[in-house]
Design a protein around this motif. Structure first.
Motif, PDB file in Angstrom:
ATOM      1  N   ASN A   1       6.922   4.500  25.655  1.00 26.81           N
ATOM      2  CA  ASN A   1       5.459   4.525  25.585  1.00 26.81           C
ATOM      3  C   ASN A   1       4.865   3.408  26.450  1.00 26.81           C
ATOM      4  N   PHE A   2       3.794   3.717  27.167  1.00 31.36           N
ATOM      5  CA  PHE A   2       3.191   2.776  28.114  1.00 31.36           C
ATOM      6  C   PHE A   2       2.110   1.956  27.399  1.00 31.36           C
ATOM      7  N   VAL A   3       2.331   0.646  27.315  1.00 32.82           N
ATOM      8  CA  VAL A   3       1.481  -0.212  26.482  1.00 32.82           C
ATOM      9  C   VAL A   3       0.520  -1.040  27.333  1.00 32.82           C
ATOM     10  N   PHE A   4      -0.756  -1.033  26.931  1.00 32.60           N
ATOM     11  CA  PHE A   4      -1.771  -1.900  27.553  1.00 32.60           C
ATOM     12  C   PHE A   4      -2.620  -2.496  26.442  1.00 32.60           C
ATOM     13  N   TYR A   5      -3.343  -3.556  26.794  1.00 31.20           N
ATOM     14  CA  TYR A   5      -4.141  -4.275  25.787  1.00 31.20           C
ATOM     15  C   TYR A   5      -5.605  -4.272  26.184  1.00 31.20           C
ATOM     16  N   THR A   6      -6.463  -4.246  25.164  1.00 33.37           N
ATOM     17  CA  THR A   6      -7.888  -4.157  25.448  1.00 33.37           C
ATOM     18  C   THR A   6      -8.711  -4.470  24.206  1.00 33.37           C
ATOM     19  N   ASN A   7     -10.021  -4.393  24.375  1.00 31.13           N
ATOM     20  CA  ASN A   7     -10.945  -4.563  23.259  1.00 31.13           C
ATOM     21  C   ASN A   7     -11.075  -3.199  22.555  1.00 31.13           C
ATOM     22  N   TYR A   8     -10.864  -3.199  21.235  1.00 32.38           N
ATOM     23  CA  TYR A   8     -10.873  -1.933  20.494  1.00 32.38           C
ATOM     24  C   TYR A   8     -12.278  -1.347  20.327  1.00 32.38           C
ATOM     25  N   GLU A   9     -13.309  -2.113  20.784  1.00 27.83           N
ATOM     26  CA  GLU A   9     -14.677  -1.574  20.684  1.00 27.83           C
ATOM     27  C   GLU A   9     -15.239  -1.215  22.055  1.00 27.83           C
TER      28      GLU A   9
ATOM     29  N   TRP B   1     -12.133 -13.256  22.323  1.00 30.59           N
ATOM     30  CA  TRP B   1     -13.162 -13.458  21.282  1.00 30.59           C
ATOM     31  C   TRP B   1     -14.565 -13.363  21.879  1.00 30.59           C
ATOM     32  N   ALA B   2     -14.737 -13.934  23.075  1.00 28.22           N
ATOM     33  CA  ALA B   2     -16.087 -14.089  23.632  1.00 28.22           C
ATOM     34  C   ALA B   2     -16.650 -12.793  24.203  1.00 28.22           C
ATOM     35  N   SER B   3     -15.761 -11.880  24.620  1.00 26.25           N
ATOM     36  CA  SER B   3     -16.270 -10.691  25.322  1.00 26.25           C
ATOM     37  C   SER B   3     -16.473  -9.505  24.383  1.00 26.25           C
ATOM     38  N   LYS B   4     -17.705  -9.057  24.316  1.00 29.97           N
ATOM     39  CA  LYS B   4     -17.979  -7.791  23.599  1.00 29.97           C
ATOM     40  C   LYS B   4     -17.850  -6.697  24.648  1.00 29.97           C
TER      41      LYS B   4
ATOM     42  N   LEU C   1     -24.712  -7.118  28.600  1.00 26.05           N
ATOM     43  CA  LEU C   1     -24.720  -8.585  28.570  1.00 26.05           C
ATOM     44  C   LEU C   1     -25.969  -9.059  29.301  1.00 26.05           C
ATOM     45  N   GLU C   2     -26.777  -9.859  28.591  1.00 25.72           N
ATOM     46  CA  GLU C   2     -28.071 -10.276  29.144  1.00 25.72           C
ATOM     47  C   GLU C   2     -27.901 -11.147  30.383  1.00 25.72           C
ATOM     48  N   SER C   3     -26.980 -12.098  30.300  1.00 21.38           N
ATOM     49  CA  SER C   3     -26.748 -12.962  31.464  1.00 21.38           C
ATOM     50  C   SER C   3     -25.349 -13.551  31.351  1.00 21.38           C
ATOM     51  N   ARG C   4     -24.832 -14.036  32.459  1.00 18.90           N
ATOM     52  CA  ARG C   4     -23.530 -14.692  32.500  1.00 18.90           C
ATOM     53  C   ARG C   4     -23.528 -15.922  31.583  1.00 18.90           C
ATOM     54  N   LYS C   5     -24.730 -16.580  31.521  1.00 17.62           N
ATOM     55  CA  LYS C   5     -24.889 -17.783  30.701  1.00 17.62           C
ATOM     56  C   LYS C   5     -24.556 -17.474  29.230  1.00 17.62           C
TER      57      LYS C   5
ATOM     58  N   ASN D   1      -8.978 -24.577  17.774  1.00 20.09           N
ATOM     59  CA  ASN D   1      -8.245 -25.494  18.651  1.00 20.09           C
ATOM     60  C   ASN D   1      -7.190 -24.692  19.389  1.00 20.09           C
ATOM     61  N   ASP D   2      -5.920 -24.984  19.096  1.00 17.06           N
ATOM     62  CA  ASP D   2      -4.884 -24.214  19.790  1.00 17.06           C
ATOM     63  C   ASP D   2      -4.455 -22.994  18.997  1.00 17.06           C
ATOM     64  N   ASP D   3      -4.759 -23.033  17.699  1.00 17.46           N
ATOM     65  CA  ASP D   3      -4.329 -21.945  16.831  1.00 17.46           C
ATOM     66  C   ASP D   3      -5.423 -20.880  16.773  1.00 17.46           C
ATOM     67  N   ILE D   4      -5.375 -19.981  17.752  1.00 16.26           N
ATOM     68  CA  ILE D   4      -6.444 -18.987  17.866  1.00 16.26           C
ATOM     69  C   ILE D   4      -5.927 -17.658  17.316  1.00 16.26           C
ATOM     70  N   PRO D   5      -6.519 -17.167  16.232  1.00 10.49           N
ATOM     71  CA  PRO D   5      -6.037 -15.883  15.694  1.00 10.49           C
ATOM     72  C   PRO D   5      -6.457 -14.724  16.588  1.00 10.49           C
ATOM     73  N   ARG D   6      -5.698 -13.648  16.535  1.00 15.02           N
ATOM     74  CA  ARG D   6      -6.081 -12.469  17.330  1.00 15.02           C
ATOM     75  C   ARG D   6      -7.289 -11.799  16.686  1.00 15.02           C
ATOM     76  N   PRO D   7      -8.333 -11.525  17.482  1.00 16.36           N
ATOM     77  CA  PRO D   7      -9.476 -10.815  16.890  1.00 16.36           C
ATOM     78  C   PRO D   7      -9.046  -9.428  16.425  1.00 16.36           C
ATOM     79  N   SER D   8      -9.604  -8.986  15.302  1.00 13.89           N
ATOM     80  CA  SER D   8      -9.218  -7.654  14.798  1.00 13.89           C
ATOM     81  C   SER D   8      -9.676  -6.557  15.768  1.00 13.89           C
ATOM     82  N   PHE D   9     -10.640  -6.900  16.628  1.00 11.38           N
ATOM     83  CA  PHE D   9     -11.169  -5.894  17.569  1.00 11.38           C
ATOM     84  C   PHE D   9     -10.454  -5.934  18.928  1.00 11.38           C
ATOM     85  N   TRP D  10      -9.298  -6.550  18.970  1.00 12.17           N
ATOM     86  CA  TRP D  10      -8.572  -6.658  20.235  1.00 12.17           C
ATOM     87  C   TRP D  10      -7.088  -6.360  19.979  1.00 12.17           C
TER      88      TRP D  10
END
Ligand SMILES: Cc1cc2nc3c(=O)[nH]c(=O)nc-3n(C[C@H](O)[C@H](O)[C@H](O)COP(=O)(O)O)c2cc1C
Length: 197
Positions: A56-64, A120-123, A128-132, A146-155
């Motif tokens: 199976n060919f696996v890729f990763y992405t945002n689930y939304e 986490w940051a990208s919906k 997106l209103e602006s890059r800012k 910090n360094d311990d970043i959990p995987r978002p449930s939407f990714w």
């Protein structure tokens, strides 16, 4: 290309990918992924092949994202690799499912901190209103974790299970060599048939 009648497409694909890895300037694992909405409207974009698990060919992405919404609607997709340096193409058609959370977690942990924060940051696919605004989201999540970043449930990952392969190689005078492979009842054994270019 000489091809036996019965082929293991995964072995052949891996051979072609490893040859592309030696020649392509960048991203030999880039593939065009087409999905289709419940209304039958297709859409296509590039994603990176990150693994092949049990064929199976696996890729990763945002689930939304748009692609994920379409996958949840129809669970079908098609993939196309084109390696310019080799003038070869591989096409796949198949059914798509999410990979297990364990597989997604393992891959997510292997990513750089920046990419983990980025997830986490990208919906993804939303307006997106602006890059800012995006950069502010990045700062927010950097401050939160910090360094311990959990995987978002939407990714996470998806796996396309192929029902058909096509291997295509450039030939003189546009008389390219094409083989379409369909599965047999025997595991890893597919029937290859040459087709007109
Ligand atoms: C070379 C390349 C690799 C990419 N790899 C990925 C990827 O692995 N996963 C992903 O979600 N988007 C990837 N993208 C971005 C997608 O092409 C696309 O813009 C994004 O996933 C949103 O697509 P969607 O709105 O159709 O869901 C990549 C883009 C390029 C050009």
């Amino acid at each position: 290309m000489e091809l036996k009648k019965i082929v293991d497409p995964i072995q052949l694909f891996k051979k072609w990918l490893s040859e592309a890895e030696k020649k392509e300037i960048r991203d030999p694992n880039a593939m065009q992924l087409a999905t289709v909405s419940k209304n039958g409207m297709p859409s296509v974009r590039t994603v990176l092949l990150k693994d092949i698990i049990n064929g199976n060919f696996v890729f990763y992405t945002n689930y939304e994202s748009r692609k994920s919404e379409e996958i949840s609607e129809t669970a079908k997709g098609a993939i196309c690799f084109y390696w310019k340096s080799l003038n070869r193409q591989v096409r796949l058609v198949g059914n798509i499912q999410k990979v297990s959370s364990e597989i997604s977690d393992k891959y997510y942990k292997s990513r750089s901190k920046g990419s983990r924060i980025g997830a986490w940051a990208s919906k993804q696919s939303k307006e997106l209103e602006s890059r800012k605004v995006l950069m502010e989201e990045v700062k927010l999540f950097e401050a939160k974790y910090n360094d311990d970043i959990p995987r978002p449930s939407f990714w996470g990952g998806f796996a396309l299970k192929p029902v058909e392969f096509e291997f295509w190689e450039d030939g003189d005078f546009r008389l390219h060599d094409r083989f379409i492979l369909r599965p047999t009842k025997i595991k890893n054994k597919w029937i290859a048939k040459r087709h007109y270019p």
